[in-house]
Design a protein around this motif. Sequence first.
Motif, PDB file in Angstrom:
ATOM      1  N   ALA A   1      46.986  40.295  27.192  1.00  0.00           N
ATOM      2  CA  ALA A   1      47.030  41.628  27.800  1.00  0.00           C
ATOM      3  C   ALA A   1      45.745  41.881  28.570  1.00  0.00           C
ATOM      4  CB  ALA A   1      47.224  42.696  26.730  1.00  0.00           C
ATOM      5  N   ARG A   2      45.867  42.653  29.638  1.00  0.00           N
ATOM      6  CA  ARG A   2      44.740  42.939  30.510  1.00  0.00           C
ATOM      7  C   ARG A   2      44.481  44.453  30.531  1.00  0.00           C
ATOM      8  NH1 ARG A   2      42.048  39.085  31.838  1.00  0.00           N
ATOM      9  NH2 ARG A   2      42.864  38.117  33.736  1.00  0.00           N
ATOM     10  N   SER A   3      43.197  44.822  30.513  1.00  0.00           N
ATOM     11  CA  SER A   3      42.781  46.204  30.753  1.00  0.00           C
ATOM     12  C   SER A   3      41.543  46.165  31.634  1.00  0.00           C
ATOM     13  CB  SER A   3      42.458  46.931  29.437  1.00  0.00           C
ATOM     14  OG  SER A   3      41.859  48.190  29.711  1.00  0.00           O
ATOM     15  N   TYR A   4      41.596  46.870  32.770  1.00  0.00           N
ATOM     16  CA  TYR A   4      40.466  46.850  33.690  1.00  0.00           C
ATOM     17  C   TYR A   4      39.408  47.894  33.344  1.00  0.00           C
ATOM     18  CZ  TYR A   4      43.519  43.822  36.407  1.00  0.00           C
ATOM     19  OH  TYR A   4      44.340  42.792  36.810  1.00  0.00           O
ATOM     20  N   LEU A   5      39.556  48.536  32.207  1.00  0.00           N
ATOM     21  CA  LEU A   5      38.494  49.379  31.693  1.00  0.00           C
ATOM     22  C   LEU A   5      37.568  48.517  30.851  1.00  0.00           C
ATOM     23  CD1 LEU A   5      40.362  52.641  30.629  1.00  0.00           C
ATOM     24  CD2 LEU A   5      38.708  52.388  32.476  1.00  0.00           C
ATOM     25  N   GLY A   6      36.270  48.629  31.086  1.00  0.00           N
ATOM     26  CA  GLY A   6      35.333  47.842  30.302  1.00  0.00           C
ATOM     27  C   GLY A   6      35.099  46.464  30.882  1.00  0.00           C
ATOM     28  N   ALA A   7      34.859  45.498  29.996  1.00  0.00           N
ATOM     29  CA  ALA A   7      34.414  44.165  30.419  1.00  0.00           C
ATOM     30  C   ALA A   7      35.434  43.449  31.289  1.00  0.00           C
ATOM     31  CB  ALA A   7      34.081  43.324  29.184  1.00  0.00           C
ATOM     32  N   GLU A   8      36.720  43.733  31.091  1.00  0.00           N
ATOM     33  CA  GLU A   8      37.748  43.016  31.859  1.00  0.00           C
ATOM     34  C   GLU A   8      37.860  43.493  33.307  1.00  0.00           C
ATOM     35  OE1 GLU A   8      40.844  41.145  28.723  1.00  0.00           O
ATOM     36  OE2 GLU A   8      41.382  43.103  29.538  1.00  0.00           O
ATOM     37  N   MET A   9      37.091  44.505  33.673  1.00  0.00           N
ATOM     38  CA  MET A   9      37.059  44.925  35.066  1.00  0.00           C
ATOM     39  C   MET A   9      36.685  43.764  35.982  1.00  0.00           C
ATOM     40  SD  MET A   9      34.849  48.012  36.806  1.00  0.00           S
ATOM     41  CE  MET A   9      33.275  47.198  36.499  1.00  0.00           C
ATOM     42  N   ARG A  10      35.901  42.817  35.453  1.00  0.00           N
ATOM     43  CA  ARG A  10      35.463  41.674  36.263  1.00  0.00           C
ATOM     44  C   ARG A  10      36.631  40.805  36.714  1.00  0.00           C
ATOM     45  NH1 ARG A  10      35.084  40.192  30.963  1.00  0.00           N
ATOM     46  NH2 ARG A  10      35.600  38.018  30.415  1.00  0.00           N
ATOM     47  N   HIS A  11      37.801  40.933  36.060  1.00  0.00           N
ATOM     48  CA  HIS A  11      38.953  40.100  36.403  1.00  0.00           C
ATOM     49  C   HIS A  11      39.761  40.655  37.575  1.00  0.00           C
ATOM     50  CE1 HIS A  11      38.308  37.498  33.029  1.00  0.00           C
ATOM     51  NE2 HIS A  11      38.470  38.469  32.152  1.00  0.00           N
ATOM     52  N   LEU A  12      39.474  41.872  38.029  1.00  0.00           N
ATOM     53  CA  LEU A  12      40.248  42.454  39.131  1.00  0.00           C
ATOM     54  C   LEU A  12      40.246  41.542  40.353  1.00  0.00           C
ATOM     55  CD1 LEU A  12      39.523  46.287  39.220  1.00  0.00           C
ATOM     56  CD2 LEU A  12      41.759  45.232  39.532  1.00  0.00           C
ATOM     57  N   ASP A  13      39.069  41.076  40.746  1.00  0.00           N
ATOM     58  CA  ASP A  13      38.985  40.214  41.921  1.00  0.00           C
ATOM     59  C   ASP A  13      39.748  38.913  41.732  1.00  0.00           C
ATOM     60  OD1 ASP A  13      37.460  42.033  43.296  1.00  0.00           O
ATOM     61  OD2 ASP A  13      35.543  41.097  42.818  1.00  0.00           O
ATOM     62  N   GLU A  14      39.725  38.376  40.504  1.00  0.00           N
ATOM     63  CA  GLU A  14      40.417  37.109  40.226  1.00  0.00           C
ATOM     64  C   GLU A  14      41.926  37.297  40.170  1.00  0.00           C
ATOM     65  OE1 GLU A  14      38.849  35.963  36.492  1.00  0.00           O
ATOM     66  OE2 GLU A  14      36.763  36.177  37.124  1.00  0.00           O
ATOM     67  N   ASP A  15      42.377  38.426  39.637  1.00  0.00           N
ATOM     68  CA  ASP A  15      43.814  38.673  39.495  1.00  0.00           C
ATOM     69  C   ASP A  15      44.472  39.011  40.828  1.00  0.00           C
ATOM     70  OD1 ASP A  15      43.486  38.254  36.796  1.00  0.00           O
ATOM     71  OD2 ASP A  15      43.446  40.386  36.268  1.00  0.00           O
ATOM     72  N   LEU A  16      43.685  39.509  41.779  1.00  0.00           N
ATOM     73  CA  LEU A  16      44.203  39.832  43.102  1.00  0.00           C
ATOM     74  C   LEU A  16      44.652  38.560  43.818  1.00  0.00           C
ATOM     75  CD1 LEU A  16      44.390  42.275  45.139  1.00  0.00           C
ATOM     76  CD2 LEU A  16      42.169  41.508  45.994  1.00  0.00           C
ATOM     77  N   ASP A  17      45.812  38.617  44.429  1.00  0.00           N
ATOM     78  CA  ASP A  17      46.398  37.482  45.134  1.00  0.00           C
ATOM     79  C   ASP A  17      45.357  36.810  46.047  1.00  0.00           C
ATOM     80  OD1 ASP A  17      47.847  35.701  46.637  1.00  0.00           O
ATOM     81  OD2 ASP A  17      49.361  37.133  47.289  1.00  0.00           O
ATOM     82  N   PRO A  18      45.007  35.546  45.800  1.00  0.00           N
ATOM     83  CA  PRO A  18      43.969  34.893  46.614  1.00  0.00           C
ATOM     84  C   PRO A  18      44.409  34.557  48.029  1.00  0.00           C
ATOM     85  CG  PRO A  18      44.925  33.326  45.060  1.00  0.00           C
ATOM     86  CD  PRO A  18      45.494  34.671  44.714  1.00  0.00           C
ATOM     87  N   SER A  19      45.704  34.624  48.310  1.00  0.00           N
ATOM     88  CA  SER A  19      46.187  34.242  49.637  1.00  0.00           C
ATOM     89  C   SER A  19      45.976  35.338  50.680  1.00  0.00           C
ATOM     90  CB  SER A  19      47.669  33.870  49.581  1.00  0.00           C
ATOM     91  OG  SER A  19      48.480  35.008  49.312  1.00  0.00           O
ATOM     92  N   HIS A  20      45.611  36.555  50.233  1.00  0.00           N
ATOM     93  CA  HIS A  20      45.393  37.657  51.160  1.00  0.00           C
ATOM     94  C   HIS A  20      43.959  38.146  51.022  1.00  0.00           C
ATOM     95  CE1 HIS A  20      49.469  38.511  52.769  1.00  0.00           C
ATOM     96  NE2 HIS A  20      49.817  37.820  51.705  1.00  0.00           N
ATOM     97  N   PRO A  21      43.174  38.071  52.090  1.00  0.00           N
ATOM     98  CA  PRO A  21      41.757  38.429  51.988  1.00  0.00           C
ATOM     99  C   PRO A  21      41.531  39.932  51.919  1.00  0.00           C
ATOM    100  CG  PRO A  21      42.315  37.857  54.242  1.00  0.00           C
ATOM    101  CD  PRO A  21      43.538  37.568  53.414  1.00  0.00           C
ATOM    102  N   THR A  22      40.382  40.309  51.379  1.00  0.00           N
ATOM    103  CA  THR A  22      39.912  41.690  51.430  1.00  0.00           C
ATOM    104  C   THR A  22      39.151  41.901  52.738  1.00  0.00           C
ATOM    105  OG1 THR A  22      37.762  41.242  50.435  1.00  0.00           O
ATOM    106  CG2 THR A  22      39.609  41.594  48.923  1.00  0.00           C
ATOM    107  N   ILE A  23      38.884  43.167  53.064  1.00  0.00           N
ATOM    108  CA  ILE A  23      38.052  43.440  54.240  1.00  0.00           C
ATOM    109  C   ILE A  23      36.675  42.817  54.057  1.00  0.00           C
ATOM    110  CG2 ILE A  23      37.115  45.220  55.761  1.00  0.00           C
ATOM    111  CD1 ILE A  23      39.144  47.142  54.802  1.00  0.00           C
TER     112      ILE A  23
END
Length: 474
Positions: A92-114
Amino acid sequence: ARLSMPLILLVADGARFDTIDLATRDPASASLPALARLRAEGSLHPVTTAFPSVTGVAYAPFLTGRFPGPAGLPGLRWYDRAHTRCRRFPYARSYLGAEMRHLDEDLDPSHPTIFELAPSRFNAMSMLGRGTSRRERLGRDARTLARAAYTHWLGNVDGWLALDRHVARASTRHIIERRPEFACIALLGLDKASHSRGHGSALATRALAGIDAAVGELRHALERAGRWPETELWIVSDHGHSAVHAHDDLAELVRASGHRVLAHPWLLALRAEVAVMVSGNAMAHLYLELERRERAGWLALRPRWEPLVRTLLARESVDLVILPHDEERTSVHGRNRGSAMIEHTGGRYSYRTIDGDPLHVGLELEHVTAADAYDALAAGDYPDAIVQIAQLASSARSGDVIISASPGWDFREKWEPVRHASTHGSLYREHMLVPLLTSRPVARAPRRTADVMPSALAMLGLPPARDLDGESFV
């Protein structure tokens, strides 16, 4: 050919459109003078955020141009049925707390951010920051993270407002000294004040005044440096807010229905049948039959789980129950309003009534564009709900049952650092409608926060990205 311009995107986390609209209509008497001046020179538009309307997840549209579900971020909390991102129990994932660091990793890598596309960049306090180095961001260092965590768990709103002032001033210094082409500054105090005392409270008003002061100081610094005429400033929000008068513990409700439950913060539930993942806290994903490694679709689940859905729809706290059938079809059930089917295929959307009109559309839609689907619901209680339901339900990481709370309710209270007086996360208008304020007039009226990213690329003189959910308004 249009010359590129540096762009600053300021995220007023938790700001409602009507609040900003009312406070900036008359520059002579505005309670937010810096924002009112921007509006007089540029434009203010109501746009819809994404479902779920929750911090972090709802940053994806304006930083990637994509809706969060297909981009891999179905909610603030979610269960990894496939065990591909969360490889260890309890998955299970929660982006509150320490697991916030996983947001960038969980985001689809095939589409770039600005951040990844801009020639130079700066990120202050955005939970999504893929593409920024340590020197290009503020808020990921141990000291700031510790300060934010300490302030959050104490429920210290004054501490958040002080942190906003620090972030705004440090960001202004960085922008003046380093001159990034794209900068994103997130100010979170308004959201915290709204949760604590209500969006219309004196504390929230003080938080808004802090945002206005930050904008005024940033503009003044750019004017002194002779760079204001060549800089674009946009202000956007990730979600709105609405008063909450009652809390319904969704995990306890599912347990009372006879099922073993896995839910935050207690995740060591052996042989759990249902994962209850609440976001916002006015929406939730329910993952059923956790031994399955992929979603089965509602028709396969219905014989066993229809009693639970009936129980949910009987609760005053539950407004909508959303049941994904497959990647293209999703049924929507409203409490006392019947059900309808949403179909999404080939970039077109259909809304067909089954035994009611749960979204108050007032008509059926057949193979319409995303723009037409938006326009059909723009004035109603659930703006953009057809497209937003379709995008979230199509995500393999979403639950088997998706729930949107009734106005005045949310689904989690016991484990919050402060009792919430205001909430967000649902499909309801007050959560979904947010402001987009630009320092110069735009070429067309924007519809969604997803329009920010392709517009930013145009403003920066960069080539358009492919397969985006937004359209440029520049």
